[in-house]
Design an enzyme around this catalytic site. Structure first.
Site, PDB file in Angstrom:
ATOM      1  N   LYS A  38     -55.323  -9.834  31.503  1.00  0.00           N
ATOM      2  CA  LYS A  38     -56.419 -10.353  30.675  1.00  0.00           C
ATOM      3  C   LYS A  38     -56.368 -11.879  30.632  1.00  0.00           C
ATOM      4  O   LYS A  38     -57.392 -12.558  30.788  1.00  0.00           O
ATOM      5  CB  LYS A  38     -56.315  -9.781  29.262  1.00  0.00           C
ATOM      6  CG  LYS A  38     -57.320 -10.351  28.249  1.00  0.00           C
ATOM      7  CD  LYS A  38     -58.757  -9.999  28.595  1.00  0.00           C
ATOM      8  CE  LYS A  38     -59.718 -10.249  27.427  1.00  0.00           C
ATOM      9  NZ  LYS A  38     -59.830 -11.633  27.004  1.00  0.00           N
ATOM     10  N   HIS A 173     -58.157 -18.164   2.698  1.00  0.00           N
ATOM     11  CA  HIS A 173     -59.207 -17.814   3.659  1.00  0.00           C
ATOM     12  C   HIS A 173     -59.415 -16.309   3.509  1.00  0.00           C
ATOM     13  O   HIS A 173     -58.817 -15.498   4.209  1.00  0.00           O
ATOM     14  CB  HIS A 173     -58.777 -18.161   5.088  1.00  0.00           C
ATOM     15  CG  HIS A 173     -59.724 -17.635   6.132  1.00  0.00           C
ATOM     16  ND1 HIS A 173     -61.051 -17.981   6.189  1.00  0.00           N
ATOM     17  CD2 HIS A 173     -59.528 -16.767   7.163  1.00  0.00           C
ATOM     18  CE1 HIS A 173     -61.625 -17.369   7.205  1.00  0.00           C
ATOM     19  NE2 HIS A 173     -60.719 -16.620   7.807  1.00  0.00           N
TER      20      HIS A 173
END
Length: 311
Positions: A38, A173
């Site tokens: 990948k 976050h």
């Protein structure tokens, strides 16, 4: 030299590599992934476009290739399994990070480590604790993207360039984050006053709608397309630019706090001065008492998870 290594070639890692290549700010970009094919495929795909952009060497490598990197960006991590709790996912990612960081530190203990993997605040703190790196050299992408979403939504409401809107999302976050409404302004004009000038309503309902859309943004995008990666890659690019250009720019990155608003032993986002050596300084905003209380509650949310981890 401006060399960057990216750990993880998933949606976020690969898009970050592409975005950084387009920026022309790095001379070398290394993609490292447990799935080497990948990483190699992404590196080739981006590299074939180099004739259209500034020269950059981009290739797939392994941990030995992080040597000489100025910035190491970590986007790798486990995805949440069906039925898996958030805490279980955090524990798995903590184990993954222990392995990754140990390998990285052996090869490069002079780089700035930029954490993007979620939950970013917890994993930023984990990296800081287990790496032994000096304060300021470990930071997370934090609420840089959340603050951008906040400004974007306000810009649509006020019909003003978002670059002229000054406002921050701080804290976690995540779901316990908060908007620093008390200091949000346009060209120095408090947001409420500006709304009065342009004839737009800025009542409590407006604030709740804007903030809820910020908090729900990732969920909405994931529901529609499965993942978020374009905007976060641009946020990472902005952080990298601030570092390489030694800008001393103010960005809401996540980092271990040292007593701001009475909070320690946790990483959270506050406006921070970011330059060549990472975080130069964390700023304490003149928040309202209500906002300070909300920030401290956000810290407790993250601390409660950290206390369950073996770090």
């Amino acid at each position: 030299m401006n060399k960057i290594s990216i750990i993880g070639s998933g949606f976020v890692g690969a898009t970050t590599a592409y975005t950084l290549a387009l920026s022309g700010i790095a001379k070398t970009i290394v993609l490292i992934d447990i799935n080497k094919d990948k990483a190699e495929g992404d590196a080739l795909d981006i590299s074939h476009g180099v004739p259209f952009i500034s020269p950059v060497e981009l290739y797939a490598g392994d941990y030995s290739d992080v040597s000489g990197s100025d910035i190491i960006i970590i986007t790798a991590g486990a995805a949440q399994k069906p039925g898996e709790t958030r805490l279980d996912l955090v524990k798995r990612n903590t184990m993954i990070f222990k392995d990754i960081v140990a390998k990285l530190i052996k090869v490069n203990d002079t780089a700035i480590y930029l954490i993007v993997t979620n939950p970013v605040d917890i994993l930023t703190y984990v990296t800081y604790k287990i790496s032994g790196l000096p304060y300021g050299r470990v930071l997370g992408s934090g609420t840089v993207l959340d603050s951008a979403r906040f400004r974007y939504l306000l810009s649509k409401h006020c019909n003003i360039d978002p670059r002229n809107i000054h406002g921050y999302i701080i804290g976690e976050h995540g779901d316990s984050e908060l908007a620093a409404w008390s200091i949000t302004n346009i060209a120095g004009i408090p947001i409420d006053n500006y709304c009065n000038l342009c004839g737009k309503a800025c009542e409590k309902d407006f604030r709740e709608e804007i903030f809820n859309n910020v908090v729900r943004a990732a969920y909405t995008i994931i529901e529609k397309k499965g993942a978020t990666y374009y905007a976060v890659a641009l946020a990472v690019r902005r952080i990298v630019e601030a570092i390489f250009r030694d800008e001393n720019s103010i960005l809401t990155v996540s980092s271990p706090l040292t007593g701001q608003y009475g909070v320690t032993n946790v990483a959270l986002s506050l406006p921070s001065v970011v330059g060549r050596n990472g975080i130069v300084n964390i700023l304490e905003l003149p928040l309202s008492q209500e906002e300070i209380a909300a920030f401290r509650r956000s810290a407790e949310v993250i601390k409660s998870v950290i206390q369950e981890l073996d770090i």
